[in-house]
Design an enzyme around this catalytic site. Structure first.
Site, PDB file in Angstrom:
ATOM      1  N   ASN A   7       0.997  -1.353  -0.271  1.00 19.73           N
ATOM      2  CA  ASN A   7       0.381   0.421   0.428  1.00 19.73           C
ATOM      3  C   ASN A   7       0.549   1.402   0.428  1.00 19.73           C
ATOM      4  O   ASN A   7       1.959   2.267   1.096  1.00 19.73           O
ATOM      5  CB  ASN A   7      -1.027  -0.009   1.223  1.00 19.73           C
ATOM      6  CG  ASN A   7      -1.673   1.441   1.541  1.00 19.73           C
ATOM      7  OD1 ASN A   7      -1.915   1.952   0.494  1.00 19.73           O
ATOM      8  ND2 ASN A   7      -2.416   1.067   2.756  1.00 19.73           N
ATOM      9  N   TRP A   8       0.326   1.722  -1.366  1.00 17.81           N
ATOM     10  CA  TRP A   8       1.687   2.865  -1.071  1.00 17.81           C
ATOM     11  C   TRP A   8       1.057   4.667  -0.868  1.00 17.81           C
ATOM     12  O   TRP A   8       1.798   5.263  -0.921  1.00 17.81           O
ATOM     13  CB  TRP A   8       2.316   3.513  -2.703  1.00 17.81           C
ATOM     14  CG  TRP A   8       3.006   1.751  -3.600  1.00 17.81           C
ATOM     15  CD1 TRP A   8       3.277   0.920  -2.186  1.00 17.81           C
ATOM     16  CD2 TRP A   8       3.452   1.914  -4.432  1.00 17.81           C
ATOM     17  NE1 TRP A   8       3.986   0.330  -3.696  1.00 17.81           N
ATOM     18  CE2 TRP A   8       4.050   0.412  -4.564  1.00 17.81           C
ATOM     19  CE3 TRP A   8       3.529   2.841  -5.968  1.00 17.81           C
ATOM     20  CZ2 TRP A   8       4.847   0.154  -6.101  1.00 17.81           C
ATOM     21  CZ3 TRP A   8       3.510   2.410  -6.822  1.00 17.81           C
ATOM     22  CH2 TRP A   8       4.819   1.193  -6.729  1.00 17.81           C
ATOM     23  N   LYS A   9       0.128   4.581  -0.218  1.00 21.18           N
ATOM     24  CA  LYS A   9      -0.627   5.175  -0.129  1.00 21.18           C
ATOM     25  C   LYS A   9      -0.748   7.042  -0.517  1.00 21.18           C
ATOM     26  O   LYS A   9      -0.650   6.524  -2.177  1.00 21.18           O
ATOM     27  CB  LYS A   9      -0.196   5.505   2.360  1.00 21.18           C
ATOM     28  CG  LYS A   9      -0.355   4.178   2.660  1.00 21.18           C
ATOM     29  CD  LYS A   9      -0.353   4.391   4.427  1.00 21.18           C
ATOM     30  CE  LYS A   9      -0.504   3.471   4.765  1.00 21.18           C
ATOM     31  NZ  LYS A   9       0.076   3.010   6.156  1.00 21.18           N
ATOM     32  N   HIS A  94     -10.117   1.317   4.465  1.00 21.38           N
ATOM     33  CA  HIS A  94      -8.368   1.601   5.438  1.00 21.38           C
ATOM     34  C   HIS A  94      -8.341   2.122   6.692  1.00 21.38           C
ATOM     35  O   HIS A  94      -8.948   3.190   6.276  1.00 21.38           O
ATOM     36  CB  HIS A  94      -8.019   2.210   3.994  1.00 21.38           C
ATOM     37  CG  HIS A  94      -6.355   2.046   5.491  1.00 21.38           C
ATOM     38  ND1 HIS A  94      -5.974   2.799   6.379  1.00 21.38           N
ATOM     39  CD2 HIS A  94      -5.129   0.877   4.898  1.00 21.38           C
ATOM     40  CE1 HIS A  94      -4.773   2.127   6.449  1.00 21.38           C
ATOM     41  NE2 HIS A  94      -4.270   1.172   6.008  1.00 21.38           N
ATOM     42  N   GLU A  96      -6.582   4.555   7.967  1.00 22.85           N
ATOM     43  CA  GLU A  96      -6.831   5.836   7.488  1.00 22.85           C
ATOM     44  C   GLU A  96      -8.173   6.388   7.140  1.00 22.85           C
ATOM     45  O   GLU A  96      -8.329   8.026   7.211  1.00 22.85           O
ATOM     46  CB  GLU A  96      -5.407   6.415   7.158  1.00 22.85           C
ATOM     47  CG  GLU A  96      -4.249   6.310   7.710  1.00 22.85           C
ATOM     48  CD  GLU A  96      -2.974   5.484   6.740  1.00 22.85           C
ATOM     49  OE1 GLU A  96      -3.567   4.991   5.766  1.00 22.85           O
ATOM     50  OE2 GLU A  96      -2.352   4.637   7.396  1.00 22.85           O
ATOM     51  N   GLU A 166      -5.655  -4.736  10.488  1.00 22.66           N
ATOM     52  CA  GLU A 166      -4.932  -4.290  10.441  1.00 22.66           C
ATOM     53  C   GLU A 166      -5.309  -3.494  11.904  1.00 22.66           C
ATOM     54  O   GLU A 166      -6.353  -2.287  11.910  1.00 22.66           O
ATOM     55  CB  GLU A 166      -4.321  -3.216   9.214  1.00 22.66           C
ATOM     56  CG  GLU A 166      -4.026  -3.954   8.489  1.00 22.66           C
ATOM     57  CD  GLU A 166      -4.124  -2.433   7.118  1.00 22.66           C
ATOM     58  OE1 GLU A 166      -2.737  -2.808   6.565  1.00 22.66           O
ATOM     59  OE2 GLU A 166      -4.382  -1.827   6.874  1.00 22.66           O
ATOM     60  N   GLY A 172       1.950   1.844  10.924  1.00 23.48           N
ATOM     61  CA  GLY A 172       3.079   2.620  10.497  1.00 23.48           C
ATOM     62  C   GLY A 172       3.545   3.229  11.977  1.00 23.48           C
ATOM     63  O   GLY A 172       3.853   4.200  12.068  1.00 23.48           O
ATOM     64  N   SER A 213       2.809  -2.769  10.853  1.00 27.34           N
ATOM     65  CA  SER A 213       4.145  -2.507  10.836  1.00 27.34           C
ATOM     66  C   SER A 213       5.473  -3.883  10.153  1.00 27.34           C
ATOM     67  O   SER A 213       5.882  -4.066  10.774  1.00 27.34           O
ATOM     68  CB  SER A 213       4.525  -2.115  12.114  1.00 27.34           C
ATOM     69  OG  SER A 213       4.333  -0.823  12.395  1.00 27.34           O
ATOM     70  N   GLY A 234       2.928  -1.385   4.359  1.00 27.56           N
ATOM     71  CA  GLY A 234       2.886   0.464   4.337  1.00 27.56           C
ATOM     72  C   GLY A 234       4.430   0.565   3.514  1.00 27.56           C
ATOM     73  O   GLY A 234       5.143   0.708   2.419  1.00 27.56           O
ATOM     74  N   GLY A 235       5.190   1.655   4.614  1.00 30.54           N
ATOM     75  CA  GLY A 235       6.145   1.720   4.983  1.00 30.54           C
ATOM     76  C   GLY A 235       7.879   0.403   3.801  1.00 30.54           C
ATOM     77  O   GLY A 235       7.727   1.028   3.701  1.00 30.54           O
TER      78      GLY A 235
HETATM   79  P1  PGA Z   1       2.535  -0.044   7.461  1.00 30.66           P
HETATM   80  O1  PGA Z   1       1.405   0.783   6.657  1.00 30.66           O
HETATM   81  O2  PGA Z   1       3.084  -1.368   7.154  1.00 30.66           O
HETATM   82  O3  PGA Z   1       3.276   1.144   6.744  1.00 30.66           O
HETATM   83  O4  PGA Z   1       2.197   0.343   9.743  1.00 30.66           O
HETATM   84  C1  PGA Z   1      -0.088  -0.535   6.808  1.00 30.66           C
HETATM   85  C2  PGA Z   1      -1.486  -0.201   6.236  1.00 30.66           C
HETATM   86  O5  PGA Z   1      -1.230   0.787   6.303  1.00 30.66           O
HETATM   87  O6  PGA Z   1      -1.847  -1.255   5.267  1.00 30.66           O
END
Ligand code: PGA
Length: 253
Positions: A7-9, A94, A96, A166, A172, A213, A234-235
């Protein structure tokens, strides 16, 4: 089948997304058998990234969708447009979006219906907050999210439904869940899916992923846990080398 989804957000420009897609594709010329690799660029980069992935074993996903196909919905993106852009999977709900955009379980459910109608596989994100876990409410929160997301959903044929567990406090933060805790939640999610969809369909076409994470150092622990069929990163997905490592580990499981 294991899934590794990146997920490149809203982290990358169109140029940077295209570059990252090229780097990932170069490292995954022959990805391990039994692993589905998916990347989720932002809407504005989908068109540029798609041609990079054509003919490569990497599927394109969007990070969100609107539930109507067409109409006066300023700023929204139709599932039909995503399909046209080569999108095969799409994140829904998601945390967020739930947190910053007021996305509700009802909206998530409408989006799931819209995606299945357009022939795009939904990746439904669920998970509790730190306060909910501290209060011991994680099971009921996640069961409600899964039940709502799948309300009146009757998938057919080769449609897939993925759920990404998640926990919000793990996203994050560098504080991933313990694999055993993730496995416990995944087992609850699986039971809830069995209630709503046929057991045969869930076993054949569904997967439950862990996200929050995930990185190259902890991915093996998650993928070895029961009922964990993949990861949503994500990261770690922003670094081609590390993302390729997640895929490599998934291939060994
Ligand atoms: P993260 O993000 O791996 O940076 O914690 C995961 C996500 O939001 O899908």
């Amino acid at each position: 089948m294991k899934y590794v989804i990146g997920n490149w957000k809203m982290q990358l420009s169109e140029a940077a997304s295209t570059e990252l897609a090229k780097q990932v594709a170069a490292r995954l010329v022959v990805p391990p058998a039994g692993v589905t690799v998916v990347v989720c660029p932002s809407f504005s980069a989908l068109e540029a990234v798609h041609p990079v992935l054509v003919g490569k074993p990497i599927a394109l996903a969007a990070q969100d969708v609107f539930w109507e196909e067409k109409g006066a919905y300023t700023g929204e993106v139709s599932p039909l447009t995503l399909k046209e852009l080569g999108v095969e999977f799409c994140l829904v709900g998601h945390s967020e979006r739930r947190q910053h955009l007021g996305e509700t379980d009802e909206m998530v459910n409408k989006k799931v219906h819209a995606l299945l109608g357009a022939g795009i596989h939904p990746v439904i994100c669920v998970g509790e907050t730190a306060d909910e876990r501290a209060a011991g409410k994680q099971d009921s929160v996640v069961i409600t999210q899964v039940r709502s997301a799948l309300a009146a959903v009757a998938p057919v044929g080769t449609q897939k439904i993925l759920i990404a567990y998640e926990p919000r406090w793990a996203i994050g933060t560098g504080k991933a869940a313990a694999p055993a805790d993730a496995a416990a939640m995944h087992s609850i999610i699986r039971e809830t899916m069995y209630e709503l969809l046929s057991e045969d369909y869930v076993n054949r076409q569904c997967a439950i992923l862990y996200g929050g994470s995930v990185d190259a150092t902890n991915v093996a622990g998650f993928l070895a846990a029961e009922n964990v069929h993949g990861v949503l990163a994500g990261g770690a997905a922003l670094k081609a080398e590390e993302f390729a490592k997640l895929v490599e580990v998934a291939g060994e499981k």
